[in-house]
Design a protein around this motif. Sequence first.
Motif, PDB file in Angstrom:
ATOM      1  N   ILE A  77       0.934  -1.273  -0.006  1.00  0.00           N
ATOM      2  CA  ILE A  77      -0.034   0.026   0.070  1.00  0.00           C
ATOM      3  C   ILE A  77       0.828   1.147   0.153  1.00  0.00           C
ATOM      4  N   HIS A  78       0.505   2.207  -1.034  1.00  0.00           N
ATOM      5  CA  HIS A  78       1.191   3.411  -0.977  1.00  0.00           C
ATOM      6  C   HIS A  78       0.055   4.372  -1.521  1.00  0.00           C
ATOM      7  N   GLY A  79       0.500   5.634  -1.820  1.00  0.00           N
ATOM      8  CA  GLY A  79      -0.450   6.784  -2.154  1.00  0.00           C
ATOM      9  C   GLY A  79      -0.827   7.597  -1.000  1.00  0.00           C
ATOM     10  N   THR A  80      -1.642   8.765  -1.539  1.00  0.00           N
ATOM     11  CA  THR A  80      -2.109   9.702  -0.482  1.00  0.00           C
ATOM     12  C   THR A  80      -3.672   9.506  -0.457  1.00  0.00           C
ATOM     13  N   ASP A  81      -4.067  10.172   0.783  1.00  0.00           N
ATOM     14  CA  ASP A  81      -5.489  10.076   1.040  1.00  0.00           C
ATOM     15  C   ASP A  81      -6.122   8.666   0.806  1.00  0.00           C
ATOM     16  N   VAL A  82      -5.470   7.647   1.229  1.00  0.00           N
ATOM     17  CA  VAL A  82      -5.878   6.076   1.116  1.00  0.00           C
ATOM     18  C   VAL A  82      -6.680   5.876   2.328  1.00  0.00           C
ATOM     19  N   SER A  83      -7.825   5.022   2.123  1.00  0.00           N
ATOM     20  CA  SER A  83      -8.587   4.661   3.290  1.00  0.00           C
ATOM     21  C   SER A  83      -8.774   3.115   3.406  1.00  0.00           C
ATOM     22  N   GLU A  84      -9.111   2.754   4.668  1.00  0.00           N
ATOM     23  CA  GLU A  84      -9.016   1.350   4.895  1.00  0.00           C
ATOM     24  C   GLU A  84     -10.216   0.509   4.167  1.00  0.00           C
ATOM     25  N   TYR A 116       6.437   0.183   2.317  1.00  0.00           N
ATOM     26  CA  TYR A 116       6.642   1.390   1.628  1.00  0.00           C
ATOM     27  C   TYR A 116       7.010   2.456   2.711  1.00  0.00           C
ATOM     28  N   TRP A 117       6.419   2.283   3.814  1.00  0.00           N
ATOM     29  CA  TRP A 117       6.920   3.431   4.869  1.00  0.00           C
ATOM     30  C   TRP A 117       8.270   3.506   5.115  1.00  0.00           C
ATOM     31  N   TYR A 118       8.877   2.397   5.127  1.00  0.00           N
ATOM     32  CA  TYR A 118      10.440   2.535   5.353  1.00  0.00           C
ATOM     33  C   TYR A 118      11.048   2.636   3.842  1.00  0.00           C
ATOM     34  N   GLY A 119      11.110   3.785   3.482  1.00  0.00           N
ATOM     35  CA  GLY A 119      12.034   4.162   2.203  1.00  0.00           C
ATOM     36  C   GLY A 119      11.189   4.971   1.364  1.00  0.00           C
ATOM     37  N   MET A 120       9.762   5.099   1.764  1.00  0.00           N
ATOM     38  CA  MET A 120       8.864   6.064   0.852  1.00  0.00           C
ATOM     39  C   MET A 120       9.165   5.826  -0.623  1.00  0.00           C
ATOM     40  N   SER A 121       9.046   4.566  -1.027  1.00  0.00           N
ATOM     41  CA  SER A 121       9.039   4.151  -2.510  1.00  0.00           C
ATOM     42  C   SER A 121       9.097   2.702  -2.595  1.00  0.00           C
ATOM     43  N   ALA A 175      12.269   0.070  -0.682  1.00  0.00           N
ATOM     44  CA  ALA A 175      11.552  -0.046   0.455  1.00  0.00           C
ATOM     45  C   ALA A 175      12.391  -1.189   1.494  1.00  0.00           C
ATOM     46  N   TYR A 176      12.109  -0.959   2.818  1.00  0.00           N
ATOM     47  CA  TYR A 176      12.870  -1.961   3.607  1.00  0.00           C
ATOM     48  C   TYR A 176      11.980  -2.579   4.444  1.00  0.00           C
ATOM     49  N   SER A 177      12.225  -3.787   5.098  1.00  0.00           N
ATOM     50  CA  SER A 177      11.286  -4.520   6.139  1.00  0.00           C
ATOM     51  C   SER A 177      11.614  -4.091   7.397  1.00  0.00           C
ATOM     52  N   MET A 178      10.781  -4.366   8.467  1.00  0.00           N
ATOM     53  CA  MET A 178      10.978  -3.871   9.771  1.00  0.00           C
ATOM     54  C   MET A 178      12.258  -4.410  10.399  1.00  0.00           C
ATOM     55  N   ASP A 211      19.217   6.070   8.971  1.00  0.00           N
ATOM     56  CA  ASP A 211      19.001   7.087   8.038  1.00  0.00           C
ATOM     57  C   ASP A 211      17.665   7.677   7.894  1.00  0.00           C
ATOM     58  N   TRP A 212      16.684   7.566   8.960  1.00  0.00           N
ATOM     59  CA  TRP A 212      15.462   7.568   8.560  1.00  0.00           C
ATOM     60  C   TRP A 212      15.279   9.445   9.026  1.00  0.00           C
ATOM     61  N   GLU A 213      14.135  10.011   8.382  1.00  0.00           N
ATOM     62  CA  GLU A 213      14.060  11.396   8.900  1.00  0.00           C
ATOM     63  C   GLU A 213      12.935  11.377  10.155  1.00  0.00           C
ATOM     64  N   GLY A 214      13.088  12.014  10.896  1.00  0.00           N
ATOM     65  CA  GLY A 214      12.145  11.921  12.281  1.00  0.00           C
ATOM     66  C   GLY A 214      12.693  11.337  13.388  1.00  0.00           C
ATOM     67  N   ASP A 215      12.150  10.978  14.322  1.00  0.00           N
ATOM     68  CA  ASP A 215      12.760  10.412  15.596  1.00  0.00           C
ATOM     69  C   ASP A 215      13.315   9.112  15.275  1.00  0.00           C
ATOM     70  N   MET A 216      14.652   9.153  15.248  1.00  0.00           N
ATOM     71  CA  MET A 216      15.202   8.004  14.764  1.00  0.00           C
ATOM     72  C   MET A 216      15.306   6.861  15.912  1.00  0.00           C
ATOM     73  N   GLU A 217      15.465   7.390  17.060  1.00  0.00           N
ATOM     74  CA  GLU A 217      15.349   6.277  18.200  1.00  0.00           C
ATOM     75  C   GLU A 217      14.012   5.872  18.609  1.00  0.00           C
ATOM     76  N   GLY A 218      12.948   6.824  18.212  1.00  0.00           N
ATOM     77  CA  GLY A 218      11.625   6.312  18.585  1.00  0.00           C
ATOM     78  C   GLY A 218      11.175   5.422  17.451  1.00  0.00           C
ATOM     79  N   ILE A 219      11.553   5.452  16.319  1.00  0.00           N
ATOM     80  CA  ILE A 219      11.314   4.523  15.131  1.00  0.00           C
ATOM     81  C   ILE A 219      11.882   3.248  15.406  1.00  0.00           C
ATOM     82  N   HIS A 220      13.293   3.121  15.761  1.00  0.00           N
ATOM     83  CA  HIS A 220      13.575   1.831  16.059  1.00  0.00           C
ATOM     84  C   HIS A 220      13.134   1.213  17.348  1.00  0.00           C
ATOM     85  N   ALA A 221      12.963   2.092  18.337  1.00  0.00           N
ATOM     86  CA  ALA A 221      11.940   1.475  19.614  1.00  0.00           C
ATOM     87  C   ALA A 221      10.876   0.898  19.409  1.00  0.00           C
TER      88      ALA A 221
END
Length: 669
Positions: free
Chosen positions: A359-366, A381-386, A390-393, A401-411
């Motif tokens: 799943i990718h794209g904007t304004d998507v709904s369940e 898609y969330w990990y890599g934005m393409s 893309a990467y797995s968890m 190399d993520w933008e944002g709260d790297m420590e929080g993403i890892h945890a």
Amino acid sequence: MFCPKCGSRLPDDSKFCSVCGEKLPDREPETQPREDIPEKTSRESRENDPGPELVQPKKRPGGKMIIGIAAAAILVIAAAVGGKTLVLSKGSDNACVYLSDGRYGLITNLKKNEEIEIASSRSDSVNAALLAFSPDGKYIYYYTKYDPENNVGSLCRAEYGRLKEDSSKNEKYIEVIDSGASLGFQLAENGSLVYQKSNGNLYYFNGEEPVQVAKDVSSYRIEESGQRLIYTIIKEDQDHEVDLYGLELSNIDNKIKLASNIFSIWDDEDFDNLLYSKISEEGSELSYYITGFEKDAQKLEAGENIEFLTSSDGKWYFTAENGTELNLYDYIEDPYADAGITEPEEEDFGTPEYSYEMIHGTDVSESDFDELYTSCTRPLYWYGMSTWNAYSMEEAVERDDWEGDMEGIHASTQAFIDQFADENGYIPVTDEVRAALKEIDKHANDPDTDYQWMWLCYNRYQSGTEIDYEAYNIALDRWNEAKGRIEMREMLQDEENAYKVRSLYCLENGVVTEISENVLDAVPCYDGILFNTVDMADQTVDLADVSSVEDVKQQLFGIDRWEANHIFLMDSEEQCRMSASAAEAYGEAYDENYANLWFVDGKAYLWGSPDGMFEADIENGTVGSFQLVTDAKHIMLTDEDSVLYYGNDYYVSGDQIYMDLYSRSGGAN
């Protein structure tokens, strides 16, 4: 196959009849089905025909057809000799009438071969029907100007006792009765003669002038005494229905219509009890009637669906349904539980096949997706934005190399892995999983969007179905077996298919007498009738072994020659029964070579067996054990006055049969 000469049943590849020795023709494939009425007639001929007249006459010079002369000369035997027909009769050894080389002649002395020419037949054809004696031996009847192609000629008679060697003086003793007469005529004891012309008209000759009796006659018969005559006329536009007429020959103008719309005449021997059949208006059923000069036509009231077996000495034996019915299902073993079995569907044996779409794209709904799944081991898609980067968890917790709260993403990612990791790879999104995914999304660079957490998911949709055809076919076979049993069970329980029990009867002089009631099946033998009764139906059949209703009827209720069947002896009008040992011998011989039974003067004969002919005593109502009479190839001929006549050690040479002729009586040959 059946022998065309004696009617015995034989193996299909037989070259000669094992019963009468007849050379069998090459078999042609049957192209027409047998009709109901001819089948009954053929059954009678198979079981009751005593076999061929087996005669080896001596050939006379010239291949003449010769008729012996006596006070009451009767034609008794005919056989082919040298391409011509030889006819013999009981009578004098010193005089014969012959037909040879297109002329009739009288041999006045066989030893001296003195001959007198009577007339010319004007034909080279030789046929036994061309010559006959009057019962008093005074006249000889014959045809001249005979046309074999159309079977007509001039019918003549000669007072042979007055014939002289000078044929010119014989003309006054020769009389032309009629010209254009069809071949074949009937003579009565009193000398009355009935014949037919080619136009179908019937004539009566009493020694004076021929008188026309009827027109367009299809068949006729003169009474043995010569007092009465019956004949049939085909109804207009009816190929198979005729009217039956009769008359006193002393008053030929007084014709009596004895019956109408006749299908077939079964017995025309007794003019006061003529047996005939009619077809129902629907054309599906035969009814039988008795009529005569002294009685109106009466339906034979002895039950439904009459089946004639055989006749002997003016008696007819038959069976008819008596109203008792046997439900076939009562004789069936049925341990099968088929009620819960239903017809299988392929989809019942299908396994869904799924595809997973990142799943990718904007304004998507369940609501845009069939089912949401995530994964710890597959790219998201969330990990890599393409979609191509893309990467797995599991890969994401090793990267920084993520933008944002790297420590929080890892945890948060590691916490998800620790809680939900599944070796199958895909994890269905439950409320708990959804909350954990949103927890990861909080540490993104742009956590305020309400759909971005779905970039951590896959859309699962059914892309196909895999059918387990092995299991499906097993279930289908089980259903088909059950379905067949269900259908057969219904047919066996149906009252329309119930077995109709019959009674065995004798018809004599228009009177019906019951021989045995509650008969299951009956077949004629020689001088006897073999039958079984309801009390003998003590077997059952497994439902799984049933292929048709008729097979069940035959298996349960048909004649089993291995069983201790009942026997009606026609000569003594007594009943007896086969012993166990006699039935075993009969069943084995019948199965091996269609052997049959013959009953004579308290004896039962088993004949037609490849092992020979056997004899058993009938004592105290039982046929005892069979004892060997002869182990040679044998032919049963006839019986008369408690004596059985048979041919022994026979062989076939060309078109002739040779044998030793035996008689047997009182247990001795």
